[in-house]
Design an enzyme around this catalytic site. Structure first.
Site, PDB file in Angstrom:
ATOM      1  N   LYS A  61      -4.239  -9.810  -7.364  1.00 26.25           N
ATOM      2  CA  LYS A  61      -5.564  -9.956  -6.740  1.00 26.25           C
ATOM      3  C   LYS A  61      -6.494  -8.830  -7.202  1.00 26.25           C
ATOM      4  CE  LYS A  61      -5.305  -7.185  -2.577  1.00 26.25           C
ATOM      5  NZ  LYS A  61      -5.718  -6.949  -1.230  1.00 26.25           N
TER       6      LYS A  61
ATOM      7  N   LYS B  51      -9.476  -2.715  -5.264  1.00 22.81           N
ATOM      8  CA  LYS B  51     -10.064  -1.462  -5.728  1.00 22.81           C
ATOM      9  C   LYS B  51      -8.988  -0.508  -6.235  1.00 22.81           C
ATOM     10  CE  LYS B  51     -10.258   0.653  -1.240  1.00 22.81           C
ATOM     11  NZ  LYS B  51      -9.522  -0.467  -0.651  1.00 22.81           N
TER      12      LYS B  51
ATOM     13  N   LYS C  15       0.833  -1.205   0.000  1.00 27.07           N
ATOM     14  CA  LYS C  15       0.000   0.000   0.000  1.00 27.07           C
ATOM     15  C   LYS C  15       0.868   1.256   0.000  1.00 27.07           C
ATOM     16  CE  LYS C  15      -4.077  -2.104   1.902  1.00 27.07           C
ATOM     17  NZ  LYS C  15      -5.398  -1.836   2.346  1.00 27.07           N
TER      18      LYS C  15
HETATM   19  N1  AQP Z   1      -9.131 -10.176  -4.341  1.00 25.66           N
HETATM   20  C1  AQP Z   1      -9.550 -10.647  -3.182  1.00 25.66           C
HETATM   21  N2  AQP Z   1      -9.788 -11.983  -3.031  1.00 25.66           N
HETATM   22  C2  AQP Z   1     -10.226 -12.480  -1.836  1.00 25.66           C
HETATM   23  N3  AQP Z   1     -10.458 -11.715  -0.753  1.00 25.66           N
HETATM   24  C3  AQP Z   1     -10.229 -10.388  -0.852  1.00 25.66           C
HETATM   25  N4  AQP Z   1     -10.373  -9.371   0.019  1.00 25.66           N
HETATM   26  C4  AQP Z   1     -10.009  -8.208  -0.584  1.00 25.66           C
HETATM   27  N5  AQP Z   1      -9.638  -8.452  -1.854  1.00 25.66           N
HETATM   28  C5  AQP Z   1      -9.776  -9.789  -2.054  1.00 25.66           C
HETATM   29  C6  AQP Z   1     -10.856  -9.533   1.394  1.00 25.66           C
HETATM   30  O1  AQP Z   1     -11.928  -8.623   1.600  1.00 25.66           O
HETATM   31  C7  AQP Z   1     -11.972  -8.290   2.998  1.00 25.66           C
HETATM   32  C8  AQP Z   1     -12.101  -6.800   3.162  1.00 25.66           C
HETATM   33  O2  AQP Z   1     -10.878  -6.209   2.759  1.00 25.66           O
HETATM   34  P1  AQP Z   1     -10.558  -4.681   2.843  1.00 25.66           P
HETATM   35  O3  AQP Z   1     -11.377  -4.042   3.883  1.00 25.66           O
HETATM   36  O4  AQP Z   1      -9.078  -4.505   2.862  1.00 25.66           O
HETATM   37  O5  AQP Z   1     -11.171  -4.257   1.472  1.00 25.66           O
HETATM   38  P2  AQP Z   1     -10.553  -3.433   0.351  1.00 25.66           P
HETATM   39  O6  AQP Z   1      -9.861  -2.267   0.967  1.00 25.66           O
HETATM   40  O7  AQP Z   1     -11.679  -3.186  -0.611  1.00 25.66           O
HETATM   41  O8  AQP Z   1      -9.533  -4.454  -0.280  1.00 25.66           O
HETATM   42  P3  AQP Z   1      -8.634  -4.126  -1.486  1.00 25.66           P
HETATM   43  O9  AQP Z   1      -9.431  -3.864  -2.692  1.00 25.66           O
HETATM   44  O10 AQP Z   1      -7.625  -5.234  -1.548  1.00 25.66           O
HETATM   45  O11 AQP Z   1      -7.972  -2.780  -1.044  1.00 25.66           O
HETATM   46  P4  AQP Z   1      -6.673  -2.103  -1.556  1.00 25.66           P
HETATM   47  O12 AQP Z   1      -6.854  -1.850  -3.010  1.00 25.66           O
HETATM   48  O13 AQP Z   1      -6.667  -0.852  -0.731  1.00 25.66           O
HETATM   49  O14 AQP Z   1      -5.561  -3.044  -1.263  1.00 25.66           O
HETATM   50  C9  AQP Z   1     -10.681  -8.848   3.627  1.00 25.66           C
HETATM   51  O15 AQP Z   1     -10.988 -10.012   4.342  1.00 25.66           O
HETATM   52  C10 AQP Z   1      -9.817  -9.166   2.431  1.00 25.66           C
HETATM   53  O16 AQP Z   1      -8.948 -10.243   2.683  1.00 25.66           O
END
Ligand code: AQP
Length: 337
Positions: free
Chosen positions: A199, A202, A116
């Site tokens: 993965k 967002k 991040k």
């Molecule tokens: N690609 C994924 N596959 C499986 N699980 C995932 N999670 C996130 N991406 C995947 C799981 O979702 C839960 C919430 O995560 P979060 O609050 O970190 O959500 P987010 O910020 O929307 O996740 P992002 O998109 O991965 O954020 P950025 O882009 O900021 O890094 C968790 O249980 C996570 O494991």
């Protein structure tokens, strides 16, 4: 009322107007299932969201959107405790204790922070982002959670939680339950539709690879139809050699309950186009009622807020007790009332 069911806890960030398919399949879907068999605590982690800059009005709206989406997905406040993290101040309070127990080097090894921070440029990354895994430790330990349903990207943070719980218990006496990750192998990591090596996230480089659950269904269908596959045409699950197709099969199987071998058989001799067209339809059928239900909750913010207030009250009763124990163990002088 005390429950003798095992306890689960998990959280999701209100950092976007919509959950993505990775959030749902990797985590939220399991939350819904586990509330039947476990004493479940689920929260919208707004304190985690502010580790990166947020527009205040958007953050407020997204917090409600996150709660509304959880309800739309099937999280049921009658069966679990649903709340907003900042409504329970004990999270930040235990977070500080945990900060004081964590080595700087130990925190520096958290790969999520590194990823991040790299995305933002290291200079712009905040100390809050650096220590967010430690706040997550407090989130989990406050509720004495036995299991934490999350995606694969969170595994290292659960390991840190176990390490810190053991350290605290060793130094001050038995206080915290050591939690285990609850990560379903099949959906632990949902991949970007345009780049199946990374993965779904967002903050992906192109929105085309990201399925937002609240997008227009036709946008979703279009994204599925333009998903990257490979030059071969055989529909077969092989995560290493055929990551794009395997990702689509995983999504398809999970949303419909079909087995992957069954799907392989169904599409034998057919091209990727057929698979994508059908999956697009499956997705549209899934997101259409999901969007409608979310909107219904959003249309009645008063009910939503009061439901979250009740959740916070339930959560606080548990969190305050754990925090008081931790303060006492550490040797903080109790305030006289
Ligand atoms: N690609 C994924 N596959 C499986 N699980 C995932 N999670 C996130 N991406 C995947 C799981 O979702 C839960 C919430 O995560 P979060 O609050 O970190 O959500 P987010 O910020 O929307 O996740 P992002 O998109 O991965 O954020 P950025 O882009 O900021 O890094 C968790 O249980 C996570 O494991």
């Amino acid at each position: 009322m005390a429950s003798n069911k095992p306890r689960v806890l998990s959280g999701i960030q209100p950092t976007s107007g919509s959950f993505h398919l990775g959030n749902y399949l990797g985590a939220v879907r399991q939350w819904v299932a586990l509330q039947e068999s476990h004493d479940a605590f689920y929260m919208v982690v707004d304190l985690h969201a502010i580790t990166v800059p947020q527009d205040p009005a958007e953050l407020k709206a997204n917090t409600r959107f996150a709660a509304a989406q959880l309800l739309a997905a099937g999280v049921d406040p009658e069966r679990c405790t649903l709340f907003v993290q900042s409504h329970v101040p004990e999270h930040a309070q235990l977070g500080w204790i945990m900060n004081c127990l964590t080595g700087f080097g130990e925190a520096s090894r958290m790969t999520q922070f590194k990823d991040k921070a790299a995305k933002q440029g290291a200079e712009r990354a905040t100390v809050g982002l650096f220590t967010y895994p430690i706040l997550q430790v407090a989130d989990i330990l406050l509720y004495q959670a036995d299991q934490v349903p999350v995606g694969e990207d969170q595994r290292q943070h659960i390991e840190l939680t176990r390490d810190l719980a053991e350290r605290f218990n060793g130094r001050f006496g038995q206080t915290f339950t050591l939690p285990a990750p609850y990560i379903l192998k099949e959906t632990a990591k949902i991949y970007d539709l345009q780049d199946p090596a990374i993965k779904m996230s967002k903050s992906a480089s192109t929105p085309k690879g990201l399925i937002n659950l609240l997008d227009e269904p036709k946008t979703t269908a279009k994204k599925v139809k333009s998903a990257v596959t490979d030059t071969d045409t055989v529909i077969r699950y092989d995560a290493e050699k055929k990551p794009g197709v395997s990702n689509l099969l995983t999504i398809y199987a999970t949303l419909t309950g079909a087995g992957i071998p069954e799907l392989e058989q169904k599409y034998e001799g057919k091209g990727y186009g057929a698979l994508k067209t059908d999956l697009a339809e499956v997705m549209v059928e899934f997101v259409t009622p999901f969007r409608e239900r979310t909107q219904q909750y959003m249309d009645d913010p008063e009910t939503l807020d009061s439901l979250l207030a009740k959740g916070a009250e339930k959560a606080r009763a548990v969190a305050a007790e754990t925090l008081a124990q931790a303060y006492e163990k550490v040797g903080l002088l109790p305030a006289k009332h």
